[in-house]
Design an enzyme around this catalytic site. Structure first.
Site, PDB file in Angstrom:
ATOM      1  CG  HIS A  13      -1.909   1.146   1.229  1.00 48.61           C
ATOM      2  ND1 HIS A  13      -3.269   0.950   1.367  1.00 48.61           N
ATOM      3  CD2 HIS A  13      -1.747   2.483   1.106  1.00 48.61           C
ATOM      4  CE1 HIS A  13      -3.889   2.113   1.328  1.00 48.61           C
ATOM      5  NE2 HIS A  13      -2.983   3.070   1.179  1.00 48.61           N
ATOM      6  CG  HIS A  15      -0.792   7.042  -1.025  1.00 43.16           C
ATOM      7  ND1 HIS A  15      -2.003   7.208  -1.662  1.00 43.16           N
ATOM      8  CD2 HIS A  15      -1.058   6.348   0.108  1.00 43.16           C
ATOM      9  CE1 HIS A  15      -2.970   6.663  -0.932  1.00 43.16           C
ATOM     10  NE2 HIS A  15      -2.416   6.116   0.152  1.00 43.16           N
ATOM     11  CE  LYS A  99      -7.887   1.959  -0.792  1.00 40.83           C
ATOM     12  NZ  LYS A  99      -6.755   2.815  -0.478  1.00 40.83           N
ATOM     13  CG  HIS A 136     -10.044   4.461   3.168  1.00 33.89           C
ATOM     14  ND1 HIS A 136      -8.849   5.134   3.291  1.00 33.89           N
ATOM     15  CD2 HIS A 136     -10.806   4.885   4.213  1.00 33.89           C
ATOM     16  CE1 HIS A 136      -8.886   5.931   4.344  1.00 33.89           C
ATOM     17  NE2 HIS A 136     -10.069   5.800   4.921  1.00 33.89           N
ATOM     18  CG  HIS A 174      -5.000   2.293   5.638  1.00 31.53           C
ATOM     19  ND1 HIS A 174      -6.346   2.238   5.863  1.00 31.53           N
ATOM     20  CD2 HIS A 174      -4.844   2.974   4.477  1.00 31.53           C
ATOM     21  CE1 HIS A 174      -6.968   2.865   4.890  1.00 31.53           C
ATOM     22  NE2 HIS A 174      -6.087   3.314   4.034  1.00 31.53           N
ATOM     23  CG  ASP A 248      -1.772   4.862   4.024  1.00 31.82           C
ATOM     24  OD1 ASP A 248      -1.864   5.228   2.841  1.00 31.82           O
ATOM     25  OD2 ASP A 248      -2.523   5.291   4.920  1.00 31.82           O
TER      26      ASP A 248
HETATM   27  C1  NCD Z   1      -3.681   9.069   2.027  1.00 32.77           C
HETATM   28  C2  NCD Z   1      -3.169  10.109   1.030  1.00 32.77           C
HETATM   29  O1  NCD Z   1      -2.642  11.138   1.462  1.00 32.77           O
HETATM   30  O2  NCD Z   1      -3.254   9.876  -0.180  1.00 32.77           O
HETATM   31  N1  NCD Z   1      -3.817   9.675   3.316  1.00 32.77           N
HETATM   32  C3  NCD Z   1      -3.848   9.026   4.509  1.00 32.77           C
HETATM   33  O3  NCD Z   1      -4.074   9.689   5.527  1.00 32.77           O
HETATM   34  N2  NCD Z   1      -3.633   7.739   4.617  1.00 32.77           N
HETATM   35  C4  NCD Z   1      -4.962   8.468   1.546  1.00 32.77           C
HETATM   36  C5  NCD Z   1      -5.382   7.203   2.282  1.00 32.77           C
HETATM   37  O4  NCD Z   1      -4.787   6.145   2.115  1.00 32.77           O
HETATM   38  O5  NCD Z   1      -6.336   7.279   3.062  1.00 32.77           O
HETATM   39 ZN    ZN Z   2      -3.372   5.036   1.562  1.00 33.32          ZN
END
Ligand code: NCD
Ligand code: ZN
Length: 345
Positions: A13, A15, A99, A136, A174, A248
């Site tokens: 996971h 970003h 997702k 999520h 998460h 995450d």
């Molecule tokens: C994530 C993001 O910033 O893209 N933020 C977070 O607080 N985890 C999005 C997500 O996974 O919820």
């Molecule tokens: Zn995330």
């Protein structure tokens, strides 16, 4: 000096963002991880296979030529995702999952699903294609307290989804509560969960005692130490193949977080495996790290385990206060604090 050697881990996971932002962080994950499941919540979101393939190429061209990092792409589910797109996704070697963001649940989730029933034909098709659904898991109702949103999602939505789609592989992403741990443990093996380093190493006191610390703010929000953080630590270090690594890691510019309305997301790619090592070692379970970090994820995704190895050495280092991020700065998790394990590169 104490050392441990592990099969190279993967981040299930992650970003990475896009453009210059991505270029500033992707190398950190590529250094540690064999693969990363790349979240599609860009603006605009990655809703089609052609967008996912273009995003995949953008990531590949940002990597150094020597890198062997493999990005696993994900489609963003919306009310108007079609069965045809799901079939195309399952035929595309770059795409590995879809997702589900409930609309309004988190950063860039405006295009998310407003009513899960609208997506039932698509979920049916995913079950048929054996394409995993990543979730999520939070409700977005204004009247539900933010600390209860994961539990209420499990009670109202996830338990129903699991009954309605018994053959659909799902990852509750998460997780932050004992309720989620118990639900995963009590469910069949098609349901798994990722756990982040910050939910293992921090709780809501770290975010709120002595002043609001915006760099600890993420969604789902950090919960109480007992029973929630303790329960996540027990699950991650238990050896159960239902729980695996997903950072995450979600970088935001420092000023976007240090604001009157700071955005959600904790950046942890700079030291992902060292942070997990810290969490496992604190409870005397470092020997359980390899299964969680390197075996259970690929097994769940029906992918081969990595062949490469990494070595961690027990030697302290101080996490920098900030890293460059797209011409600006990102404050990393554990900034200014010491970690006990170092990755040998
Ligand atoms: C994530 C993001 O910033 O893209 N933020 C977070 O607080 N985890 C999005 C997500 O996974 O919820
Ligand atoms: Zn995330």
């Amino acid at each position: 000096m104490e050392k441990i050697t592990l099969t190279k881990p993967d981040d299930w996971h992650l970003h990475l963002r896009g453009g210059d932002a991505m270029k500033s962080v992707v190398g950190m994950s590529a250094l540690q991880m064999g693969r990363g499941v790349i979240m599609p919540n860009l603006s605009p979101p990655i809703v089609s296979v052609s967008q996912a393939i273009a995003y995949h190429s953008e990531i590949m061209s940002a990597l150094s030529p020597a890198s062997v990092f493999n990005p696993l792409m994900v489609l963003y589910l919306t009310d108007s995702t079609t069965k045809k797109e799901v079939i195309a996704a399952s035929n595309a070697q770059e795409v590995h999952a879809v997702k589900l963001y409930p609309a309004g649940a988190t950063t860039n989730s405006e295009s998310g699903v407003t009513n899960l029933l609208n997506t039932y034909p698509v979920l049916e098709q995913m079950q048929k294609e054996d394409l995993p659904l990543l979730i999520h898991g939070e409700v977005t109702d204004n009247d539900i307290d933010i600390f209860d949103r994961e539990k209420v999602f499990i009670d109202r939505t996830l338990s129903r989804l699991v009954k309605d789609f018994p053959g659909l592989r799902m990852v509750l992403e998460h997780i932050t509560t004992k309720d989620a741990v118990d639900f995963i443990n009590d469910s069949h093996n098609n349901i798994a969960a990722t756990i982040t380093p910050h939910h293992l190493l921090a709780n809501r006191n770290d975010m709120l005692v002595g002043g609001i610390k915006p760099h600890f703010y993420c969604l789902p929000v950090l919960k109480r130490r007992t029973p929630h953080q303790d329960s996540l630590i027990r699950a991650a270090t238990s050896g159960s193949s239902k729980f695996f690594l997903g950072t995450d890691s979600a970088p935001h510019e420092k000023h976007q977080k240090e604001s009157a309305c700071g955005c959600a997301g904790v950046f942890s790619a700079h030291a992902a495996i060292e942070l997990y090592a810290e969490a496992f070692d604190r409870v005397g379970k470092i020997e359980m790290l390899e299964g969680f970090a390197s075996f259970f994820g690929p097994d769940f995704y029906h992918l081969p385990r990595n062949e490469e190895k990494i070595t961690l050495e027990k030697s302290k280092w101080r996490v920098p206060d900030s890293y460059n991020f797209s011409g600006s700065h990102v404050t990393p998790f554990f900034s200014g604090k010491e970690l006990s394990w170092s990755l040998l590169v």
